[in-house]
Design an enzyme around this catalytic site. Structure first.
Site, PDB file in Angstrom:
ATOM      1  N   THR A   1      40.422  38.297  33.204  1.00 23.90           N
ATOM      2  CA  THR A   1      41.787  38.706  33.537  1.00 23.90           C
ATOM      3  C   THR A   1      41.909  40.225  33.466  1.00 23.90           C
ATOM      4  O   THR A   1      42.529  40.852  34.329  1.00 23.90           O
ATOM      5  CB  THR A   1      42.796  38.033  32.596  1.00 23.90           C
ATOM      6  OG1 THR A   1      42.578  36.620  32.597  1.00 23.90           O
ATOM      7  CG2 THR A   1      44.222  38.314  33.030  1.00 23.90           C
ATOM      8  N   ASP A   2      41.318  40.819  32.441  1.00 25.22           N
ATOM      9  CA  ASP A   2      41.267  42.278  32.344  1.00 25.22           C
ATOM     10  C   ASP A   2      40.546  42.883  33.545  1.00 25.22           C
ATOM     11  O   ASP A   2      41.029  43.839  34.173  1.00 25.22           O
ATOM     12  CB  ASP A   2      40.519  42.695  31.069  1.00 25.22           C
ATOM     13  CG  ASP A   2      41.458  42.931  29.893  1.00 25.22           C
ATOM     14  OD1 ASP A   2      42.638  43.234  30.115  1.00 25.22           O
ATOM     15  OD2 ASP A   2      40.993  42.826  28.748  1.00 25.22           O
ATOM     16  N   ILE A   3      39.378  42.347  33.844  1.00 27.37           N
ATOM     17  CA  ILE A   3      38.564  42.911  34.916  1.00 27.37           C
ATOM     18  C   ILE A   3      39.249  42.758  36.268  1.00 27.37           C
ATOM     19  O   ILE A   3      39.257  43.688  37.088  1.00 27.37           O
ATOM     20  CB  ILE A   3      37.167  42.272  34.911  1.00 27.37           C
ATOM     21  CG1 ILE A   3      36.387  42.763  33.685  1.00 27.37           C
ATOM     22  CG2 ILE A   3      36.400  42.593  36.188  1.00 27.37           C
ATOM     23  CD1 ILE A   3      35.052  42.091  33.474  1.00 27.37           C
TER      24      ILE A   3
END
Length: 404
Positions: A173-175
């Site tokens: 999700t961050d990436i």
């Protein structure tokens, strides 16, 4: 930067990077890979949170930090001090892009928010990355990958069918948010060429996660179908999952259409399956998933991974082993694609890091500068970008506004 940096698409652009941890640093690393001069602002004394995330460490340096901070220069500035704020404002005037991932309103309180900086740098593209959005009922909550993944539905569809929710092994999700931010910034740069004006971009983890639910989200919104967990399998395609081999490896095999399924059956030595009325079409195979998967599972358990890889080679069927890190980075195609970069780090020595996924015909992507030490480039940036004199820099250091 490397000698070939002038050939990179973003050569001549400057990015003021006020992010930390993963989503923001990943976005700025991609911009740095494309030739932008990325100036990473860090807190004196401790720097980016991930500098302390480990083990593993190499000497004093965190492998986590080094994974997402190549092609950047680091300056250590106390932005809570008036003179520290002045440094940020002066660099912002000379920058094309500013990226930050403070809690919403955090930089506004320091007079470094978008409305403050647009007055002195109207062409600045200002990208904010937050957990849930810049406003709204959850805006002030701290944003973390696994929480956004949970609230955005990903954990409800990840794991074995009857098991507990499972976190994806990498903070996807961050990436993905970093990728969205990177793409939006590129689009804003193109728009600025037409208008001459900058703008604010808002990205957040929750919206990213909901957006990348893809067909699982549309299955619910359009057809009202709630999602399930399928392990390595696929909700709408059978067979399409990992199967255990005789030597305890796992082989992923996909039969995305009837022709591929027929080929799978031939390779398995079970041509009768493709003629079985229960499995004639993909719709039939999904309906009779359990019996088909059980049959294929039993058959693949009869041979080793190497035997099955040899059998599937050249078949046109999608297949591959579930690789460890050692096997991944030893894969001939991974090596051929230049996915391992070697750089000389000032403390850790020669290190290897994952390389960029995208290649350009105009330049080599194999050259990069090592992830920076905390404040490694403070003096260099203050002199080069905003013309600070030695005496001014010495005074700032004496007052503990900067570290160099």
């Amino acid at each position: 930067m490397s000698a070939g940096n002038h050939l990179r698409p973003l050569c001549g652009y400057r990015v003021l990077d006020m992010t930390r941890v993963l989503a923001g640093p990943y976005a700025t690393m991609l911009l740095g890979d494309m030739g932008a001069d990325v100036i990473k602002v860090e807190k004196p004394g401790c720097g980016d949170d991930t500098r302390s995330w480990g083990p593993p460490f190499v000497k004093s340096e965190s492998c986590y930090f080094m994974a997402v901070n190549r092609n950047k220069r680091s300056i250590a500035v106390d932005i809570k001090q008036p003179k520290g704020k002045d440094i940020i404002r002066e660099i912002a005037k000379k920058s094309d892009v500013l990226i930050e991932n403070f809690v919403p309103g955090g930089l506004d309180k320091l007079q470094l928010g978008y409305e403050d900086l647009r007055k002195i740098a109207p062409s600045l593209i200002y990208c904010s990355i937050t957990g849930y959005g810049s406003d709204g009922p959850l805006a002030k909550r701290a944003g973390y990958d696994v929480v956004a993944a949970a609230m955005g539905g990903l954990l409800s569809i990840t794991g074995h069918e009857d098991g507990e929710p499972v976190r994806v092994g990498v903070a996807m999700t961050d990436i993905a948010t970093g990728l969205y931010a990177h793409g939006a910034i590129m689009a804003a740069i193109l728009q600025r060429q037409k208008t001459g004006k900058g703008q604010k971009i808002d990205c957040n983890l929750l919206s990213t996660q909901v957006a990348v639910l893809s067909h699982i989200g549309s299955n619910y919104l359009i057809a009202g179908k709630e999602a399930n967990k399928w392990g390595t399998g696929h909700e709408s395609i059978v067979p399409y999952q990992a199967f255990k081999t005789l030597d305890d490896g796992y082989l992923v095999v996909g039969g995305g259409n009837d022709q591929q399924f027929s080929s799978v059956c031939k390779i398995l030595g079970m041509t009768n399956l493709s003629k079985d009325g229960r499995y004639t079409s993909n719709k039939d195979r999904v309906k009779n998933r359990r019996s088909l998967v059980a049959t294929i599972t039993k058959r693949i358990l009869e041979k080793t991974m190497s035997e099955w890889l040899e059998a599937f080679e050249g078949s046109g069927v999608p297949y591959g082993p579930v690789n460890s890190m050692q096997e991944t980075f030893s894969n001939p195609q991974v090596i051929h694609n230049g996915m391992i970069q070697e750089v000389d780090h000032p403390v850790a020595g020669k290190i290897r890091i994952p390389g960029p996924a995208v290649k350009f015909s105009s330049h080599s992507s194999n050259e990069c500068i090592a992830p920076p030490l905390l404040g490694q480039h403070t003096e260099q940036v203050l002199k080069e970008v905003i013309d600070y004199e030695d005496a001014t820099i010495a005074q700032l250091q004496k007052e503990q506004i900067i570290n160099k």
